[in-house]
Each structure stands twice: as C-alpha cells, then as structure tokens.
Design an enzyme around this catalytic site. Structure first.
Site, short mmCIF file in Angstrom:
data_model
loop_
_atom_site.label_atom_id
_atom_site.label_comp_id
_atom_site.label_asym_id
_atom_site.label_seq_id
_atom_site.Cartn_x
_atom_site.Cartn_y
_atom_site.Cartn_z
N MET A 10 51.15 101.54 108.70
CA MET A 10 51.63 101.87 107.35
C MET A 10 52.77 100.97 106.91
O MET A 10 52.78 100.48 105.78
CB MET A 10 52.09 103.34 107.31
CG MET A 10 52.49 103.81 105.93
SD MET A 10 53.10 105.50 105.89
CE MET A 10 51.64 106.41 106.35
N TYR A 70 47.93 100.71 116.93
CA TYR A 70 47.09 101.91 117.04
C TYR A 70 45.72 101.57 117.62
O TYR A 70 45.08 100.59 117.22
CB TYR A 70 46.89 102.54 115.65
CG TYR A 70 48.10 103.32 115.17
CD1 TYR A 70 48.57 104.42 115.89
CD2 TYR A 70 48.76 102.95 114.01
CE1 TYR A 70 49.68 105.13 115.45
CE2 TYR A 70 49.85 103.66 113.55
CZ TYR A 70 50.31 104.75 114.28
OH TYR A 70 51.40 105.45 113.85
N LYS A 127 49.33 93.95 81.66
CA LYS A 127 49.21 95.37 82.05
C LYS A 127 49.47 95.53 83.54
O LYS A 127 49.47 94.52 84.28
CB LYS A 127 47.81 95.86 81.68
CG LYS A 127 46.71 95.10 82.39
CD LYS A 127 45.36 95.29 81.73
CE LYS A 127 44.30 94.51 82.51
NZ LYS A 127 43.04 94.42 81.80
N ARG A 184 32.64 100.67 78.25
CA ARG A 184 33.91 101.16 78.77
C ARG A 184 34.68 101.60 77.55
O ARG A 184 34.11 102.23 76.68
CB ARG A 184 34.57 100.01 79.54
CG ARG A 184 35.28 100.41 80.79
CD ARG A 184 35.82 99.21 81.53
NE ARG A 184 36.67 98.34 80.69
CZ ARG A 184 37.44 97.39 81.16
NH1 ARG A 184 37.50 97.16 82.44
NH2 ARG A 184 38.18 96.66 80.36
C1 LIG Z 1 42.63 93.12 81.69
C2 LIG Z 1 42.02 92.64 80.46
C3 LIG Z 1 41.95 91.26 80.19
C4 LIG Z 1 42.32 90.21 81.20
O1 LIG Z 1 41.22 90.00 82.06
P1 LIG Z 1 41.25 88.96 83.27
O2 LIG Z 1 39.89 89.09 83.87
O3 LIG Z 1 42.31 89.43 84.20
O4 LIG Z 1 41.53 87.62 82.73
C5 LIG Z 1 41.47 90.88 78.95
N1 LIG Z 1 41.07 91.79 78.04
C6 LIG Z 1 41.10 93.11 78.28
C7 LIG Z 1 40.63 94.06 77.25
C8 LIG Z 1 41.56 93.58 79.49
O5 LIG Z 1 41.58 94.89 79.73
#
Ligand SMILES: *Cc1c(COP(=O)(O)O)cnc(C)c1O
Length: 345
Positions: free
Chosen positions: A296, A248, A38, A132
């Site tokens: 920046m 800065y 992701k 969550r």
């Molecule tokens: C992002 C995510 C992972 C990976 O977690 P890491 O801590 O980066 O290894 C696994 N499962 C779910 C549901 C996630 O959202």
C-alpha cells in the site's frame, strides 16, 4: 508548524508541457488548441498547468465540474473556463452564472435550467455517436436548445485513436449539427482527433492527454515529450540473503544475496499492484527493478545497479506513458490520474 510531508514528489516539466501544447496548436492548423484540465489537470495539478499554458498563449480551458472551475478562478478569464458536465441542478446553474463560468449544455433539461438561471452565453455538446454526455441529434430543434446563446458547438469522438468508420460518421453528424444550430464556433477533436486531419479541427481543439505526455496516436510519438516524473525516497536499505522472500506472499525469492531499497510509494499512491515484479525505478542511468509485490505505502527495489544509493536518496519511476501503459495494462489516462494525493506537486 506544518507537519513533515511524505517523501513523494511529482515533478512537472512545464517546458515539456508548453512544448506539447505548441505542437498540438500547430497540428490543429487554422484552429486554436485549448486544454482539457479536468481531474486536476489529469492529476498533475490544474493550477500550475493552467498558469503555464495561459502564459504560453492558450485561451480555452475545459474542466468537468464547477468545483474544478472554482479552483482556477482568477488565473484566466472565467468565461474561458468551460464546465464540461454542465449544471446538474438549478442551484448549480445559478452558481455557474453568478461566477461567470461557461457551462457546456448536454441535455434539454440542462438547457432549461440554464435559461432559468439567466440564459447567459454557454457551450453546447452534441452527441454524435459516443452515447455519453451530450444533446441527442433528435433534440437539436427543441426550443430550449434553439434559444440558447451558444459560443461553441462541441461533439466528442469515440474512436479518434483508431482507424474506425465511426470517425467519418461522427464528422458528418457534427457538421450537420453545427449547420442546424447555425451559431457559435465549432469543436470536435481531442488529442487523437487532431491527428485525423483538418476536417476534424473546426475553430478549436480540446487536447488533454497529449499535453501531459500521452501518445494516443503513433503519428505523435516523435513530437510529444514526457511531462510527469514521479519520484520517491528510499526509506530503508537492507540486505536480503539468497533464499529469502520479499514482500507479501514472498512472490520474489532472492537467488543471491542482494542489496534492496524500500521506496516510499505504493498502490495507495497510484502505483498499483500490476507493477509488482514488472516496474522499474531509476537513479540516473541505473535500472532498479521492482521486487515482489507492491504494498500500500511502499515498494522494494533491487539496488544492485546503484551501490552508491542509500537511505534518504530519491529514485524516479520509469513512467514514459506509452511504454508504461504497455507494461502495466493500464491506460495512459489512468497512469496520470491515478497518481495520488500524497505526492507533493
Ligand atoms: C477529456 C476530454 C477531452 C480531452 O481528451 P484527450 O483524449 O485527453 O485529449 C476533450 N473533450 C472532452 C469533451 C473531454 O471530456
């Protein structure tokens, strides 16, 4: 003609990436390791990450959104790409079904939308205590859930990177939920969860951070290799005289005449102001400390240790994730996903 690119690049060590996946796959015991890709492969470029891991034998990939799945279409079978956030609307459910991706169903509402979109195979995320995304334990018997065609039952650990009683509690709830659902493979562990032992492995693990060089658990420190190496060019070299300030608010004042370089990387690239006066860049073995505030689009470094460096030469960021997190106060996850769109990947 395409315009010239900014002089920033993010080197991805694909050998290290594959090495890390193999380590995590081995540590997953009888389970196989998938890969969380992701947020564009934690900022490193999901396409090249998936290409490398698929060639190494990884078969299961996790993204957050449909658009992230679409970017990977054709690299691996679409039904091996799970969309963690699930469908947000009926139209999204229909899009996911038509393209053959696998949604992760997180609520009774999503389950109903998926049924309305044709009720193909899907994954299920059960919330066992992180509060969550995920179906509540109390909703597991809902008809919309029990009628799903489930490939994998997931849950997600809140404190896998700590020695917390929550881990055992989530484990027992996850086992109960998997028995209740009675179909599909089972999956619980992220990177840190893999280190909690075989009870947590199920059929499939979902590492993200540790693939990319993050070390969520001390037991992994010696095994995981750095994967991401941000680099940028020196745009200008100048001599700053004793008594003059740099950047800065002149937060750094030179105590002696010094030769400094202006590097093409700033907080807009994810090199945040917390690195001001703390960060270090490198050219071969030379340490080149950050002087004054990060701006920046640029950062000034001390070139005293590398008199041979000049305009147009490249320097690398000191970016070993556990150490960089300690110095910056940012999490290892943030250090990766912050790296901005101006880096050539
Ligand atoms: C992002 C995510 C992972 C990976 O977690 P890491 O801590 O980066 O290894 C696994 N499962 C779910 C549901 C996630 O959202």
């Amino acid at each position: 003609m395409t315009p010239p690119e900014p002089p920033l690049r993010l080197i991805l060590d694909t050998d290290a990436l594959v090495h890390n996946w193999r380590v995590l796959d081995r540590l997953s015991g009888t389970a196989r390791a998938g890969a969380a890709v992701k947020a564009d492969g934690y900022g490193l470029g999901a396409v090249r990450v998936v290409r490398a891991l698929a060639a190494a034998g990884c078969r299961d990939f996790f993204v957050a959104y449909p658009s992230e799945a679409a970017a990977l279409e054709g690299l691996v079978d679409s039904d091996r790409i799970a969309i963690l956030h699930g469908p947000q609307s009926l139209a999204e459910a229909q899009w996911i079904a038509a393209r053959g991706f696998r949604p992760v169903i997180n609520s009774v509402r999503q389950a109903s939308m998926w049924a309305d979109a044709g009720a193909g195979p899907c994954d299920l995320m059960v919330d066992t205590g992180i509060n969550r995304l995920g179906v509540a334990m109390a909703d597991l018997a809902a008809p919309a859930i029990t009628t799903l065609n489930i490939r994998t039952v997931h849950s997600h650990l809140a404190s896998a990177d700590e020695d917390s009683p929550l881990n055992a509690q989530q484990l027992s709830r996850w086992r109960w939920a998997c028995a209740q659902i009675g179909q599909g493979e089972v999956s619980l562990a992220n990177s840190a969860g893999i280190m909690l032992g075989s009870d947590f492995h199920g059929d499939l693990t979902r590492p993200g951070l540790a693939l990319y060089g993050g070390v969520p658990s001390i037991a992994l420190a010696s095994e995981i290799r750095q994967v991401a190496f941000p680099e940028a060019a020196i745009m200008q070299v100048r001599t700053v005289n004793a008594g003059e300030g740099i950047g800065y608010n002149a937060t750094f004042v030179a105590e002696r005449d010094m030769r400094v370089g202006v590097v093409a990387m700033g907080y807009a690239d994810g090199y945040l102001r917390c690195w001001s006066g703390k960060g270090v860049m490198r050219a071969d073995d030379a340490h080149l400390p950050v002087l004054g505030r990060v701006s920046m689009d640029m950062t000034v470094i001390d070139l005293s240790a590398a008199p041979h460096l000049g305009e147009g030469d490249w320097v690398g960021l000191d970016y070993t994730l556990p150490e960089a997190a300690r110095i910056s106060g940012l999490s290892q996850y943030e250090l990766l996903t912050l790296l901005g769109g101006r880096f050539a990947r």
